[in-house]
Design a protein around this motif. Sequence first.
Motif, PDB file in Angstrom:
ATOM      1  N   LEU A  18       0.819  -1.205   0.000  1.00 27.42           N
ATOM      2  CA  LEU A  18       0.000   0.000   0.000  1.00 27.42           C
ATOM      3  C   LEU A  18       0.860   1.265   0.000  1.00 27.42           C
ATOM      4  N   ARG A  19       1.936   1.234   0.761  1.00 26.35           N
ATOM      5  CA  ARG A  19       2.797   2.415   0.800  1.00 26.35           C
ATOM      6  C   ARG A  19       3.442   2.694  -0.548  1.00 26.35           C
ATOM      7  N   TRP A  20       3.668   1.666  -1.321  1.00 32.52           N
ATOM      8  CA  TRP A  20       4.291   1.824  -2.640  1.00 32.52           C
ATOM      9  C   TRP A  20       3.268   2.210  -3.702  1.00 32.52           C
ATOM     10  N   ARG A  21       2.124   1.531  -3.723  1.00 31.24           N
ATOM     11  CA  ARG A  21       1.154   1.727  -4.796  1.00 31.24           C
ATOM     12  C   ARG A  21       0.052   2.716  -4.446  1.00 31.24           C
ATOM     13  N   ARG A  22      -0.400   2.703  -3.200  1.00 28.44           N
ATOM     14  CA  ARG A  22      -1.496   3.565  -2.768  1.00 28.44           C
ATOM     15  C   ARG A  22      -1.117   4.246  -1.458  1.00 28.44           C
ATOM     16  N   PRO A  23      -0.304   5.301  -1.518  1.00 27.49           N
ATOM     17  CA  PRO A  23       0.137   5.951  -0.270  1.00 27.49           C
ATOM     18  C   PRO A  23      -1.016   6.549   0.536  1.00 27.49           C
ATOM     19  N   ALA A  24      -2.075   7.001  -0.135  1.00 26.40           N
ATOM     20  CA  ALA A  24      -3.217   7.548   0.612  1.00 26.40           C
ATOM     21  C   ALA A  24      -3.899   6.461   1.428  1.00 26.40           C
ATOM     22  N   TRP A  25      -4.085   5.281   0.857  1.00 23.27           N
ATOM     23  CA  TRP A  25      -4.688   4.172   1.591  1.00 23.27           C
ATOM     24  C   TRP A  25      -3.779   3.721   2.734  1.00 23.27           C
ATOM     25  N   TYR A  26      -2.476   3.687   2.481  1.00 20.05           N
ATOM     26  CA  TYR A  26      -1.538   3.301   3.539  1.00 20.05           C
ATOM     27  C   TYR A  26      -1.622   4.279   4.702  1.00 20.05           C
ATOM     28  N   TRP A  27      -1.731   5.561   4.395  1.00 21.20           N
ATOM     29  CA  TRP A  27      -1.796   6.541   5.471  1.00 21.20           C
ATOM     30  C   TRP A  27      -3.052   6.341   6.326  1.00 21.20           C
ATOM     31  N   LEU A  28      -4.192   6.083   5.677  1.00 19.80           N
ATOM     32  CA  LEU A  28      -5.438   5.941   6.423  1.00 19.80           C
ATOM     33  C   LEU A  28      -5.500   4.642   7.213  1.00 19.80           C
ATOM     34  N   THR A  29      -4.792   3.609   6.787  1.00 17.77           N
ATOM     35  CA  THR A  29      -4.851   2.321   7.469  1.00 17.77           C
ATOM     36  C   THR A  29      -3.746   2.151   8.507  1.00 17.77           C
ATOM     37  N   PHE A  30      -2.512   2.430   8.124  1.00 18.15           N
ATOM     38  CA  PHE A  30      -1.381   2.190   9.020  1.00 18.15           C
ATOM     39  C   PHE A  30      -0.648   3.470   9.403  1.00 18.15           C
ATOM     40  N   GLY A  31      -0.451   4.344   8.435  1.00 16.56           N
ATOM     41  CA  GLY A  31       0.443   5.479   8.640  1.00 16.56           C
ATOM     42  C   GLY A  31       0.007   6.434   9.723  1.00 16.56           C
ATOM     43  N   VAL A  32      -1.292   6.715   9.820  1.00 11.00           N
ATOM     44  CA  VAL A  32      -1.739   7.718  10.776  1.00 11.00           C
ATOM     45  C   VAL A  32      -1.495   7.267  12.207  1.00 11.00           C
ATOM     46  N   THR A  33      -1.703   5.978  12.490  1.00  9.53           N
ATOM     47  CA  THR A  33      -1.466   5.470  13.849  1.00  9.53           C
ATOM     48  C   THR A  33       0.014   5.526  14.195  1.00  9.53           C
ATOM     49  N   LEU A  34       0.860   5.083  13.284  1.00  4.88           N
ATOM     50  CA  LEU A  34       2.300   5.118  13.534  1.00  4.88           C
ATOM     51  C   LEU A  34       2.791   6.543  13.708  1.00  4.88           C
ATOM     52  N   ALA A  35       2.256   7.479  12.918  1.00  4.70           N
ATOM     53  CA  ALA A  35       2.702   8.869  13.005  1.00  4.70           C
ATOM     54  C   ALA A  35       2.305   9.507  14.331  1.00  4.70           C
ATOM     55  N   VAL A  36       1.086   9.217  14.802  1.00  3.88           N
ATOM     56  CA  VAL A  36       0.654   9.775  16.086  1.00  3.88           C
ATOM     57  C   VAL A  36       1.537   9.267  17.219  1.00  3.88           C
ATOM     58  N   VAL A  37       1.806   7.975  17.221  1.00  6.52           N
ATOM     59  CA  VAL A  37       2.680   7.410  18.256  1.00  6.52           C
ATOM     60  C   VAL A  37       4.077   8.013  18.167  1.00  6.52           C
ATOM     61  N   ARG A  38       4.599   8.155  16.956  1.00  5.13           N
ATOM     62  CA  ARG A  38       5.942   8.699  16.767  1.00  5.13           C
ATOM     63  C   ARG A  38       6.028  10.146  17.256  1.00  5.13           C
ATOM     64  N   VAL A  39       5.030  10.939  16.967  1.00  2.00           N
ATOM     65  CA  VAL A  39       5.054  12.345  17.381  1.00  2.00           C
ATOM     66  C   VAL A  39       4.963  12.458  18.899  1.00  2.00           C
ATOM     67  N   LEU A  40       4.057  11.688  19.524  1.00  2.00           N
ATOM     68  CA  LEU A  40       3.896  11.787  20.969  1.00  2.00           C
ATOM     69  C   LEU A  40       5.112  11.282  21.727  1.00  2.00           C
ATOM     70  N   VAL A  41       5.764  10.236  21.215  1.00  2.00           N
ATOM     71  CA  VAL A  41       6.927   9.672  21.912  1.00  2.00           C
ATOM     72  C   VAL A  41       8.149  10.561  21.740  1.00  2.00           C
ATOM     73  N   ARG A  42       8.352  11.081  20.549  1.00  2.00           N
ATOM     74  CA  ARG A  42       9.557  11.859  20.265  1.00  2.00           C
ATOM     75  C   ARG A  42       9.400  13.356  20.530  1.00  2.00           C
ATOM     76  N   TYR A  43       8.239  13.815  20.907  1.00  2.00           N
ATOM     77  CA  TYR A  43       7.967  15.252  20.898  1.00  2.00           C
ATOM     78  C   TYR A  43       8.958  16.044  21.752  1.00  2.00           C
ATOM     79  N   GLY A  44       9.132  15.658  23.004  1.00  2.00           N
ATOM     80  CA  GLY A  44      10.009  16.421  23.888  1.00  2.00           C
ATOM     81  C   GLY A  44      11.447  16.457  23.412  1.00  2.00           C
ATOM     82  N   SER A  45      11.995  15.304  23.039  1.00  2.00           N
ATOM     83  CA  SER A  45      13.395  15.258  22.603  1.00  2.00           C
ATOM     84  C   SER A  45      13.607  15.980  21.280  1.00  2.00           C
ATOM     85  N   VAL A  46      12.629  15.886  20.371  1.00  2.00           N
ATOM     86  CA  VAL A  46      12.765  16.568  19.088  1.00  2.00           C
ATOM     87  C   VAL A  46      12.742  18.083  19.267  1.00  2.00           C
TER      88      VAL A  46
END
Length: 450
Positions: A18-46
């Motif tokens: 999905l990330r290769w062929r349909r990036p919009a679908w990948y974002w709605l299924t997997f990407g948004v959850t991973l991005a939220v976790v990444r932002v909340l975990v790294r926020y202070g150090s970044v």
Amino acid sequence: MTGFTVALVLVAAAAGLLRWRRPAWYWLTFGVTLAVVRVLVRYGSVMDACGLTVPPARWRLVLARATNRPIPESRPPRILRLRPTRTGLVLRLKLRPGQDAFDIAAASDRLRHSFSMNGVTSRELRSGVVEVRMTGYDVLKRVQMPAETDSRPMRVPVALRQDGSVHYRDYRAVPHALTLGATESGKSVYQRNLVAGLAPMDVALVGIDCKQGVELFPLARRFSALADDPDTAAEVLDALVARMERVYQLIRAQQRITADVPDAEIAADIWDLPADVRPVPVVVLVDEVAELALYANKEEERRRDRVITALVRLAQLGRAAGIYLEICGQRFGSELGKGITMLRAQLTSRTAHRVNDETSANMAFGDISPDAVLAAIQIPAEMRGLAIAGDSSGGWHRIRAPHTSLRQAVNICNRHADQTPDLPELASFRTAFGSEAVPVPLVKPSSAAA
């Protein structure tokens, strides 16, 4: 255990596909959850690594020393809201004392790398509050407009911005516009999206296409007037100037400035008039402005001065009368003669596709933002439709219009042909359809081809 492993491998393979062929679908299924976790975990150090933190307040330092506690750490901007969207994330941050919105904008590229996002932009909402928009994938690679847009009268969604928001052409807010672009840069597709968006609205379209009408003639069923040569264009513009003067006379007669009328109802333009007497607004599309400004002899020079003078008058005075200009061209520079820079000064909205020289980019954005000039001349040739859009406020965005074929635009115009207003001033310039003669081919076909 084996079943769980197989399922995990299948999910990972599906996510990669999905990330290769349909990036919009990948974002709605997997990407948004991973991005939220990444932002909340790294926020202070970044934020600390990007220099977006402030030292603790003095009273906290005094309290820590008095109670023999560890010194408190530096504080990053406080997250007021974290909202996922169909293209990325939106963070609303509350700045700490001593921080500025420019600090967030200057660190946007570092934030993009740190949070593993495709793009990061920021804007100040109010004093001390900044909105940071992050895109999870390249939304301009395959443009998909949202199903629902905030369309209003004289406000057309024409493209998608790099931050995932919709780019609107709002005529009531920004009446006149300049659109530049070299051959095969996507300028015609942008113009088709504009016409297709205006077709369902209660508006009169007037086209000036000096290439014998090859660009606008297929859409002519929705046009109240169409000029396909410079001589006809001069007559159409003179008729529009005469219409503008009559509209001003109507506004003057309907101003309602007597003492028994509230101040809020006093009319100063057509939008303050009652709906039953309000003239229909007019959008004038000029496909190639250089053809109107070039001349080879004295007679053409007189016609050229007449045309440019009419355009300048419409740009200066036409807004209140409901006449709006869309000036398009491959080249727009001071070498086109007197009056060109005066015309440019009235064209508030600027859109530049790929241009062949830096002078055209300077003519579009030189008085707005040097960064926009640099971005305009760096548009690659293979990215058709990619453009830089800005206005006199100094802000600019990368945009790209969705691909609209000429057949799709023609179908939309034909579907709404019954909404074409009949303007008495322009009745003689309206294209006739029905029983017109079939054009004779330039080359006689052979008997074998026949």
